[in-house]
Design a protein around this motif. Structure first.
Motif, PDB file in Angstrom:
ATOM      1  N   GLU A 178       0.685  -1.185  -0.043  1.00  0.00           N
ATOM      2  CA  GLU A 178       0.029  -0.108  -0.244  1.00  0.00           C
ATOM      3  C   GLU A 178       0.871   1.169   0.019  1.00  0.00           C
ATOM      4  OE1 GLU A 178      -3.149   0.107  -0.155  1.00  0.00           O
ATOM      5  OE2 GLU A 178      -4.039  -1.643   0.232  1.00  0.00           O
ATOM      6  N   SER A 200      -2.814  -3.924   4.440  1.00  0.00           N
ATOM      7  CA  SER A 200      -4.263  -3.803   4.394  1.00  0.00           C
ATOM      8  C   SER A 200      -4.632  -5.374   3.790  1.00  0.00           C
ATOM      9  CB  SER A 200      -4.830  -2.606   3.351  1.00  0.00           C
ATOM     10  OG  SER A 200      -4.690  -3.582   2.299  1.00  0.00           O
ATOM     11  N   GLN A 202      -6.037  -6.039   1.515  1.00  0.00           N
ATOM     12  CA  GLN A 202      -6.576  -5.880   0.013  1.00  0.00           C
ATOM     13  C   GLN A 202      -6.568  -7.204  -0.723  1.00  0.00           C
ATOM     14  OE1 GLN A 202      -7.717  -3.161  -1.361  1.00  0.00           O
ATOM     15  NE2 GLN A 202      -7.988  -4.304  -3.183  1.00  0.00           N
ATOM     16  N   LYS A 205      -9.118  -9.623   0.493  1.00  0.00           N
ATOM     17  CA  LYS A 205     -10.557  -9.241   0.223  1.00  0.00           C
ATOM     18  C   LYS A 205     -11.233  -9.493  -1.311  1.00  0.00           C
ATOM     19  CE  LYS A 205     -10.372  -4.363   0.083  1.00  0.00           C
ATOM     20  NZ  LYS A 205     -10.852  -3.187   0.482  1.00  0.00           N
ATOM     21  N   ARG A 224       1.567  -0.310   8.827  1.00  0.00           N
ATOM     22  CA  ARG A 224       2.375   0.269   7.880  1.00  0.00           C
ATOM     23  C   ARG A 224       3.682   0.839   8.854  1.00  0.00           C
ATOM     24  NH1 ARG A 224      -2.245   2.534   3.873  1.00  0.00           N
ATOM     25  NH2 ARG A 224      -3.321   0.751   3.918  1.00  0.00           N
ATOM     26  N   GLN A 238      -9.403   0.223  10.088  1.00  0.00           N
ATOM     27  CA  GLN A 238     -10.322   0.710   8.926  1.00  0.00           C
ATOM     28  C   GLN A 238     -11.461  -0.189   8.647  1.00  0.00           C
ATOM     29  OE1 GLN A 238      -7.336   0.947   5.804  1.00  0.00           O
ATOM     30  NE2 GLN A 238      -7.818  -1.070   4.996  1.00  0.00           N
ATOM     31  N   HIS A 330      -3.155   4.892  -6.533  1.00  0.00           N
ATOM     32  CA  HIS A 330      -3.829   4.049  -5.101  1.00  0.00           C
ATOM     33  C   HIS A 330      -3.031   2.805  -4.936  1.00  0.00           C
ATOM     34  CE1 HIS A 330      -6.817   2.925  -2.548  1.00  0.00           C
ATOM     35  NE2 HIS A 330      -7.369   2.061  -3.255  1.00  0.00           N
ATOM     36  N   HIS A 331      -3.293   2.012  -5.493  1.00  0.00           N
ATOM     37  CA  HIS A 331      -2.387   0.672  -5.526  1.00  0.00           C
ATOM     38  C   HIS A 331      -2.641   0.004  -6.856  1.00  0.00           C
ATOM     39  CE1 HIS A 331      -6.208  -1.331  -4.779  1.00  0.00           C
ATOM     40  NE2 HIS A 331      -6.303  -0.868  -3.578  1.00  0.00           N
ATOM     41  N   GLY A 367     -10.638   5.329   0.940  1.00  0.00           N
ATOM     42  CA  GLY A 367     -10.223   5.161  -0.387  1.00  0.00           C
ATOM     43  C   GLY A 367     -10.460   3.812  -1.012  1.00  0.00           C
ATOM     44  N   GLY A 368     -10.713   3.887  -2.340  1.00  0.00           N
ATOM     45  CA  GLY A 368     -11.007   2.325  -2.725  1.00  0.00           C
ATOM     46  C   GLY A 368     -10.946   2.493  -4.404  1.00  0.00           C
ATOM     47  N   ARG A 371     -11.908  -2.884  -9.012  1.00  0.00           N
ATOM     48  CA  ARG A 371     -10.274  -3.645  -9.209  1.00  0.00           C
ATOM     49  C   ARG A 371     -10.275  -4.137 -10.846  1.00  0.00           C
ATOM     50  NH1 ARG A 371      -9.553  -1.356  -4.271  1.00  0.00           N
ATOM     51  NH2 ARG A 371     -11.029  -2.233  -2.752  1.00  0.00           N
ATOM     52  N   GLY A 412     -14.276  -2.004  -4.086  1.00  0.00           N
ATOM     53  CA  GLY A 412     -14.406  -2.059  -2.432  1.00  0.00           C
ATOM     54  C   GLY A 412     -13.663  -0.607  -2.173  1.00  0.00           C
ATOM     55  N   ILE A 413     -13.656  -0.419  -0.812  1.00  0.00           N
ATOM     56  CA  ILE A 413     -13.176   0.829  -0.256  1.00  0.00           C
ATOM     57  C   ILE A 413     -12.642   0.374   1.168  1.00  0.00           C
ATOM     58  CG2 ILE A 413     -15.310   1.403   0.746  1.00  0.00           C
ATOM     59  CD1 ILE A 413     -14.557   4.474  -0.025  1.00  0.00           C
ATOM     60  N   ALA A 414     -11.749   1.114   1.627  1.00  0.00           N
ATOM     61  CA  ALA A 414     -11.563   1.301   3.024  1.00  0.00           C
ATOM     62  C   ALA A 414     -11.464   2.586   3.577  1.00  0.00           C
ATOM     63  CB  ALA A 414     -10.027   0.571   3.465  1.00  0.00           C
TER      64      ALA A 414
HETATM   65  N1  ASP Z   1      -6.472  -1.426   0.407  1.00  0.00           N
HETATM   66  C1  ASP Z   1      -6.847   0.109   0.356  1.00  0.00           C
HETATM   67  C2  ASP Z   1      -6.172   0.681   1.494  1.00  0.00           C
HETATM   68  O1  ASP Z   1      -6.109   0.127   2.585  1.00  0.00           O
HETATM   69  C3  ASP Z   1      -8.211   0.268   0.256  1.00  0.00           C
HETATM   70  C4  ASP Z   1      -9.068  -0.401  -0.964  1.00  0.00           C
HETATM   71  O2  ASP Z   1      -8.478  -0.111  -2.041  1.00  0.00           O
HETATM   72  O3  ASP Z   1     -10.087  -0.923  -0.668  1.00  0.00           O
HETATM   73  O4  ASP Z   1      -6.231   2.002   1.301  1.00  0.00           O
END
Ligand code: ASP
Length: 467
Positions: A178, A200, A202, A205, A224, A238, A330-331, A367-368, A371, A412-414
């Motif tokens: 992340e 996370s 991530q 999920k 982190r 989160q 984002h990631h 944020g999310g 995917r 999704g989102i966190a």
């Molecule tokens: N894994 C992401 C984060 O922790 C959130 C996400 O993309 O759902 O920021």
């Protein structure tokens, strides 16, 4: 007879009750001793009077004379109305008092290192964290933890009602990037190998979506290893959530409804500046506010204003000059917009993504994204961010493999729980809403962590320290 909690005593006028708790304060008026007794639910005035005709030395009144602050006691007695002139309108129990008939001292207490009956802002924070179990006795911190509980309870009910399943994912796991450094844990049984603590959940999920769970959430702890930056904690909590077959709008609307309901139910004194939350394009936001976390409050002095907004239409990448590669905004799991997929090969800078960030009063509140669910595209993105074929295999082979078994479109989102509760509680930093937070430089002053381990433990793990 059972123990009565202090807030319940108001329903017991004229009746006998038993209460337990801590001595908040004690006032000796010569012929009469008052104690404010505290339990989690509140304060109650307890009255000790000398018994007529009883020799001094062994009465309840004599015992009460020894009692000091923070002693833990049990009192049995009768609840009666206070004389009018002694009513305290500030206390829920301000119209009553307990006439003590029986007293037991469970435990004496040392004098606490700081005051507990203040809001505590005046006390050095290191001291408060060292004695956090005393600091939590303070009404402000206790109330913050109760608010936090209510927020989490609300989230659980809300999402359960909408068909989400809460699923725990491992803490001992493999690196999920992340953008921070991992905390690693050496394996004893596989010497030389390490687990990583999740930045996370991530990947889990997403794999739960491949597994067909469709709607997942978790109140997830994330780890982190980042250099200290003001208000960060090495571990934080989160609301982590993922859905199969969602549109971006569905995710945003769900979280928006959740937040609006949390605010209306738990902190009705607060008002949300704009409903529905504005949805702003990344480029426009950057142009206008020079930040992707704009503070959109109309009146920044108003502590009860909550300005939520969604930031959407993000670029998928930003160019990393030093490393000469594309970094994900984002990631790496965020999907590019369909129409921009051909640009991945031609001009990655022009690719837009399905990222969505929630901002609140200038903070990133969540944020999310939608995917990537196809291995070809995921592989392409891995390569663009500079991963070599071999690294892709060892780090993410499992995910690419899983996508080969029928991965649904998902997203999704966190959203951060610590920061949300901080803002709802009007606190200046997240440490005030975490039961046992770490200091700015990552230490737990109460437990004294991190700390050395003994040589035997190191040997078992096959570890040796260089000078
Ligand atoms: N894994 C992401 C984060 O922790 C959130 C996400 O993309 O759902 O920021």
């Amino acid at each position: 007879m059972e123990r009565t909690s202090i807030e319940e005593t108001i329903k017991n006028i004229g009746k006998k009750v038993r209460v337990c708790g801590w001595v908040h304060s004690r006032r000796d008026h010569g012929k009469i001793i008052f104690i404010d007794l505290r339990d989690r639910s509140g304060l109650l005035q307890v009255v000790f009077q000398p018994e007529a005709g009883h020799p001094r030395g062994d009465t309840l009144y004599d015992l009460a004379q020894d009692i000091r602050s923070e002693w833990v006691i049990f009192v049995e007695g009768t609840i009666s109305k206070r004389p009018d002139k002694l009513i305290n309108p500030k206390l829920v129990t301000g119209k009553i008092e307990l006439k003590a008939e029986n007293l037991e001292i469970f435990n004496k207490a040392e004098t606490p290192p700081f005051a507990i009956d203040t809001d505590g802002y005046e006390i050095g924070e290191d001291r408060r964290l060292e004695y956090r179990y005393l600091d939590i006795r303070r009404k402000r911190i206790k109330d913050n933890l109760i608010l936090r509980h209510k927020v989490i309870h609300f989230i659980r009910n809300f999402l359960t009602d909408r068909g989400f399943i809460e699923i725990e994912t491992p803490i001992l796991t493999k690196s999920t990037p992340e953008g921070a450094r991992d905390y690693v844990v050496p394996s004893r049984t596989h010497q030389g190998d390490f687990y990583a603590l999740p930045q996370s959940p991530q990947q889990y999920k997403q794999l739960l979506m491949v597994a067909g769970m469709e709607k997942y959430f978790q109140i997830a702890r994330c780890f982190r290893d980042e250099d200290t930056r003001g208000d960060r904690q090495p571990e934080f909590t989160q609301l982590d959530l993922e859905m199969s077959f969602p549109t971006q709008d569905e995710i945003l609307s769900l979280i928006e409804e959740l937040y609006i309901k949390i605010v209306k139910t738990l902190t009705p004194e607060k008002h949300i500046s704009e409903i529905p939350f504005p949805r702003l394009g990344y480029n426009k936001v950057m142009e206008k506010y020079k930040t992707d976390k704009p503070d959109l409050r109309k009146d920044k002095k108003d502590k009860n204003e909550l300005a939520f907004a969604w930031i959407i239409d993000w670029p998928l990448f930003e160019w990393n000059k030093d490393e000469k590669r594309w970094d994900p905004m984002h990631h790496v799991f965020t999907a590019p917009k369909d129409e921009d997929i051909p640009l991945l090969d031609k001009d990655p800078s022009k690719v837009h993504s399905w990222q969505h960030d929630l901002v609140l009063n200038g903070n990133e509140a969540g944020g999310g994204s939608i995917r990537i669910h196809k291995s070809e595209i995921q592989e392409k993105v891995f390569k663009l961010v500079g991963l070599k074929e071999e690294e892709i295999k060892t780090k993410f082979g499992h995910l690419l493999h899983a996508f080969g078994f029928g991965a649904p479109p998902h997203g999704g989102i966190a959203s951060g729980i610590d920061r949300l509760v901080m803002i709802l509680a009007n606190e200046p930093n997240i440490r005030e809403v975490i039961a046992f937070p770490k200091t700015g430089d990552g230490r737990d002053l109460m437990m004294n962590a991190p700390s050395k381990v003994d040589n035997k433990q190191l040997k078992d793990l096959g570890l040796k320290f260089g000078k």
